[in-house]
Scaffold this motif. Sequence first.
Motif, short mmCIF file in Angstrom:
data_model
loop_
_atom_site.label_atom_id
_atom_site.label_comp_id
_atom_site.label_asym_id
_atom_site.label_seq_id
_atom_site.Cartn_x
_atom_site.Cartn_y
_atom_site.Cartn_z
N GLY A 148 0.62 -1.57 0.08
CA GLY A 148 -0.07 -0.15 -0.13
C GLY A 148 0.77 1.12 0.06
N ALA A 149 -0.10 2.58 -0.40
CA ALA A 149 1.31 3.78 -0.30
C ALA A 149 0.03 4.84 -0.04
N ARG A 150 0.08 6.03 -0.06
CA ARG A 150 -0.11 7.06 1.01
C ARG A 150 0.60 8.14 0.72
N ARG A 151 0.19 9.95 0.45
CA ARG A 151 1.14 10.53 0.28
C ARG A 151 2.57 10.39 -0.53
N ASP A 152 3.49 10.55 1.25
CA ASP A 152 5.00 10.27 1.90
C ASP A 152 4.81 8.85 2.30
N HIS A 153 4.13 8.11 2.38
CA HIS A 153 4.57 6.62 3.42
C HIS A 153 4.36 5.69 2.40
N VAL A 154 4.50 4.41 2.58
CA VAL A 154 4.41 3.60 1.93
C VAL A 154 4.17 1.84 2.91
N VAL A 155 3.42 1.00 2.42
CA VAL A 155 2.98 0.16 3.34
C VAL A 155 4.22 -1.23 3.39
N VAL A 156 4.72 -1.87 4.08
CA VAL A 156 5.67 -2.81 3.35
C VAL A 156 5.75 -3.68 4.80
N VAL A 157 5.17 -5.28 3.84
CA VAL A 157 5.54 -6.29 4.28
C VAL A 157 6.47 -7.02 4.32
N THR A 158 7.08 -7.68 5.03
CA THR A 158 8.47 -7.83 5.23
C THR A 158 8.76 -9.46 5.86
N ARG A 159 9.31 -10.16 5.79
CA ARG A 159 9.52 -11.87 6.71
C ARG A 159 10.43 -11.64 7.21
N ASP A 160 10.64 -12.41 8.44
CA ASP A 160 12.30 -12.50 8.60
C ASP A 160 12.15 -14.22 8.59
N SER A 161 13.62 -14.82 9.33
CA SER A 161 13.71 -16.00 8.97
C SER A 161 13.30 -17.09 9.20
N LEU A 162 12.14 -16.60 10.35
CA LEU A 162 11.18 -18.05 10.71
C LEU A 162 10.03 -17.96 10.22
N ASP A 163 10.06 -17.04 8.14
CA ASP A 163 8.84 -17.01 8.15
C ASP A 163 8.19 -16.20 8.37
N LEU A 164 7.70 -15.22 9.45
CA LEU A 164 6.90 -14.49 10.43
C LEU A 164 6.87 -12.90 9.35
N GLU A 165 5.45 -12.81 9.13
CA GLU A 165 5.40 -11.49 8.62
C GLU A 165 4.73 -10.02 9.62
N THR A 166 5.94 -9.31 8.95
CA THR A 166 5.31 -7.89 10.18
C THR A 166 5.39 -6.92 9.29
N LEU A 167 4.51 -6.10 8.96
CA LEU A 167 3.75 -4.93 8.28
C LEU A 167 4.45 -3.50 9.12
N ARG A 168 5.34 -2.82 7.88
CA ARG A 168 5.92 -1.77 8.56
C ARG A 168 5.45 -0.56 8.24
N VAL A 169 5.33 0.80 8.34
CA VAL A 169 5.25 1.90 7.56
C VAL A 169 6.22 2.82 7.46
N PHE A 170 6.79 3.03 5.82
CA PHE A 170 7.86 3.88 6.45
C PHE A 170 7.53 5.16 5.27
N ARG A 171 8.25 5.48 5.78
CA ARG A 171 7.77 7.32 5.08
C ARG A 171 9.14 7.20 4.45
N VAL A 172 8.69 8.15 3.13
CA VAL A 172 9.42 8.03 1.85
C VAL A 172 9.99 9.76 1.44
N GLN A 173 11.19 9.14 1.99
CA GLN A 173 12.00 10.82 1.96
C GLN A 173 12.49 11.20 -0.09
N GLU A 174 12.11 12.31 -0.41
CA GLU A 174 12.29 13.02 -1.94
C GLU A 174 14.01 13.83 -1.06
N ALA A 175 14.90 13.32 -2.61
CA ALA A 175 16.53 14.17 -2.50
C ALA A 175 16.65 15.15 -2.71
#
Length: 175
Positions: A148-175
């Motif tokens: 997902g994405a909104r304004r200056d944020h993206v929503v990312v799902v990551t997986r760890d070594s145990l195959d567990l999913e984590t939902l994270r929101v990151f701010r997109v910073q323009e150069a």
Amino acid sequence: PSPFAPRPIVAMNSGRFVYSSGEDYRLTLSSGPSGVPRVITWHGWKKPLTDELVASVRAHYEAGWEEVREVDPELVENIMRATYSPDILPDTLPVLRSVFPLDDGRLWVSRFRPINQIWMEEDSWHLLSPEGHPIARLALPPESKMVGARRDHVVVVTRDSLDLETLRVFRVQEA
């Protein structure tokens, strides 16, 4: 259907509607029922469908059918034969996979991948201006995918070594 069949892409946001067949890089954008549709195209994104890629994707899918193969090998072979028949395989890969329209008119666009759950590869996205010009490229690390994405944020799902999913929101910073 073949995993190489283009899938229509439809997205809506703030009264804007985005559509693509996914077959080529052609996005149709409209803003409401009275809005005149605008088309964004990029050329040169088509790639031929190679025998190596077909074999690789087929092997991936066949691995998921091992339990069924033990019970009914003929069923699995018939499914694989129908799914990967040269009669239904396209000459070129589809181009687009997903689109996230933002409220300000920008679009996040990703390239087609024949297997949605390829977690070991980089997930690459392009941010387009409202006019369709490339603004930025976001490369997510392996084990991650944008959902997902909104304004200056993206929503990312990551997986760890145990195959567990984590939902994270990151701010997109323009150069």
